[in-house]
Design a protein around this motif. Structure first.
Motif, mmCIF file in Angstrom:
data_model
loop_
_atom_site.group_PDB
_atom_site.id
_atom_site.type_symbol
_atom_site.label_atom_id
_atom_site.label_comp_id
_atom_site.label_asym_id
_atom_site.label_seq_id
_atom_site.Cartn_x
_atom_site.Cartn_y
_atom_site.Cartn_z
ATOM 1 N N GLU A 180 2.378 -1.160 4.653
ATOM 2 C CA GLU A 180 1.755 -0.477 5.650
ATOM 3 C C GLU A 180 0.324 -0.804 5.722
ATOM 4 O OE1 GLU A 180 2.526 1.307 7.979
ATOM 5 O OE2 GLU A 180 4.580 0.691 7.489
ATOM 6 N N ALA A 181 -0.222 -1.775 4.413
ATOM 7 C CA ALA A 181 -1.483 -2.026 4.583
ATOM 8 C C ALA A 181 -1.555 -3.353 5.113
ATOM 9 C CB ALA A 181 -1.714 -2.509 3.033
ATOM 10 N N ARG A 182 -0.208 -3.740 5.733
ATOM 11 C CA ARG A 182 -0.464 -4.723 6.715
ATOM 12 C C ARG A 182 0.092 -4.638 8.053
ATOM 13 N NH1 ARG A 182 -2.426 -6.145 3.187
ATOM 14 N NH2 ARG A 182 -1.417 -6.596 1.066
ATOM 15 N N PHE B 99 10.150 14.036 -5.449
ATOM 16 C CA PHE B 99 10.281 14.568 -3.696
ATOM 17 C C PHE B 99 9.281 13.904 -2.898
ATOM 18 C CE2 PHE B 99 13.383 17.139 -4.576
ATOM 19 C CZ PHE B 99 15.592 16.941 -3.971
ATOM 20 N N ARG B 100 7.919 13.317 -3.748
ATOM 21 C CA ARG B 100 6.907 12.961 -3.612
ATOM 22 C C ARG B 100 7.098 11.323 -3.431
ATOM 23 N NH1 ARG B 100 1.841 12.478 -8.167
ATOM 24 N NH2 ARG B 100 3.693 13.717 -8.683
ATOM 25 N N SER B 101 6.475 10.739 -1.738
ATOM 26 C CA SER B 101 6.925 9.988 -1.175
ATOM 27 C C SER B 101 5.885 9.027 -1.391
ATOM 28 C CB SER B 101 7.348 9.962 0.470
ATOM 29 O OG SER B 101 6.192 10.261 0.363
ATOM 30 N N GLN B 102 6.489 7.721 -2.287
ATOM 31 C CA GLN B 102 5.399 6.807 -2.696
ATOM 32 C C GLN B 102 4.942 6.084 -0.891
ATOM 33 O OE1 GLN B 102 3.800 5.865 -5.701
ATOM 34 N NE2 GLN B 102 4.940 8.149 -6.193
ATOM 35 N N PRO B 103 3.556 5.777 -1.154
ATOM 36 C CA PRO B 103 3.418 4.760 0.272
ATOM 37 C C PRO B 103 3.871 3.684 0.501
ATOM 38 C CG PRO B 103 1.634 5.491 -1.238
ATOM 39 C CD PRO B 103 2.389 5.917 -1.817
ATOM 40 N N ASP B 104 3.948 3.305 1.429
ATOM 41 C CA ASP B 104 4.467 1.797 1.562
ATOM 42 C C ASP B 104 3.819 0.578 1.539
ATOM 43 O OD1 ASP B 104 6.285 -0.063 2.693
ATOM 44 O OD2 ASP B 104 7.552 0.608 3.791
ATOM 45 N N GLN C 207 5.299 -9.171 3.604
ATOM 46 C CA GLN C 207 5.286 -7.327 4.060
ATOM 47 C C GLN C 207 4.801 -7.638 5.965
ATOM 48 O OE1 GLN C 207 1.881 -5.992 1.745
ATOM 49 N NE2 GLN C 207 2.859 -5.247 0.330
ATOM 50 N N LEU C 208 4.208 -8.960 6.288
ATOM 51 C CA LEU C 208 3.977 -8.725 7.392
ATOM 52 C C LEU C 208 5.345 -9.587 8.127
ATOM 53 C CD1 LEU C 208 2.235 -8.950 9.813
ATOM 54 C CD2 LEU C 208 1.784 -11.619 9.404
ATOM 55 N N THR C 209 6.364 -10.049 7.521
ATOM 56 C CA THR C 209 7.606 -10.462 7.662
ATOM 57 C C THR C 209 8.317 -9.343 7.792
ATOM 58 O OG1 THR C 209 6.998 -12.867 6.868
ATOM 59 C CG2 THR C 209 9.990 -12.629 7.467
ATOM 60 N N GLU C 210 8.618 -8.513 6.814
ATOM 61 C CA GLU C 210 9.534 -7.460 7.201
ATOM 62 C C GLU C 210 8.926 -6.222 8.072
ATOM 63 O OE1 GLU C 210 8.371 -6.262 2.659
ATOM 64 O OE2 GLU C 210 9.914 -7.636 1.708
ATOM 65 N N LEU C 211 7.500 -6.207 8.587
ATOM 66 C CA LEU C 211 6.998 -5.153 9.386
ATOM 67 C C LEU C 211 7.694 -5.465 10.918
ATOM 68 C CD1 LEU C 211 3.512 -4.749 8.637
ATOM 69 C CD2 LEU C 211 5.341 -3.006 8.374
ATOM 70 N N PHE C 212 7.380 -7.506 11.208
ATOM 71 C CA PHE C 212 8.217 -7.680 11.963
ATOM 72 C C PHE C 212 9.930 -7.273 12.246
ATOM 73 C CE2 PHE C 212 10.836 -11.717 13.021
ATOM 74 C CZ PHE C 212 10.358 -11.653 14.260
#
Length: 176
Positions: free
Chosen positions: A16-18, A8-13, A74-79
């Motif tokens: 999010e660095a972007r 159940f430990r979530s890995q950081p996305d 990654q930036l596009t995915e945040l968009f």
């Protein structure tokens, strides 16, 4: 055997660095001068069009360094995630959101092509009029302001090493 804590430990996305860069894209696109001096309509469409413009310029700069390609993805995915969330927040249902996100991605793709035009060129001016003002000719002062600010933003991006850009929280200066 896998312990429950590992399961159940979530890995950081990694996207999010972007996040700081995405936030800077949005802040730059929402700077009041685009809408006041530039006369870009301060509407949902106008805001989307400004975000798409700034996003395209940033993605062009990231493309200059192929080693940073994942940052552009990654930036596009945040968009996409942000646009999806915004549509849901204003009440679009699941059936509509997917189609609208597809249209937005198509619009961004088209803008990525046309915004490669040379600063100050007739081609760039035509693309700005078509996209920011939906084909309605803006006043000369408004168009001149946007053309000048696009050139300034592109110059600021060009002066910033891509590796610094993808980890930075600004786009060459504070929004005005």
């Amino acid at each position: 055997m896998i312990s429950l804590s590992k399961l159940f430990r979530s890995q950081p996305d990694p996207r999010e660095a972007r996040r700081p860069l995405w936030d800077a894209v949005v802040a730059t696109a929402r700077a009041p001068h685009w809408y006041a001096q530039g006369t870009v309509p301060d509407t949902l469409d106008g805001r989307f069009d400004m975000i798409s413009l700034v996003m395209a310029l940033v993605l062009h700069r990231i493309d200059d360094d192929p080693a940073q390609g994942i940052a552009g993805v990654q930036l596009t995915e945040l968009f996409v995630n942000d646009m999806d969330g915004q549509m849901r927040q204003i009440g679009f249902g699941d059936m509509v959101v997917g189609k609208q996100v597809g249209r937005m991605m198509s619009a961004l793709g088209g803008r990525l092509g046309v915004y490669r035009a040379v600063d100050g060129s007739d081609e760039l001016r035509a693309a700005l009029v078509r996209n920011l003002w939906r084909g309605n000719e803006p006043g000369k002062a408004g168009l001149a302001h946007v053309v000048a600010e696009v050139a300034a933003l592109r110059a600021a991006l060009a002066a910033t090493p891509v590796v610094d850009l993808v980890v930075a929280d600004h786009l060459g200066g504070a929004p005005r």
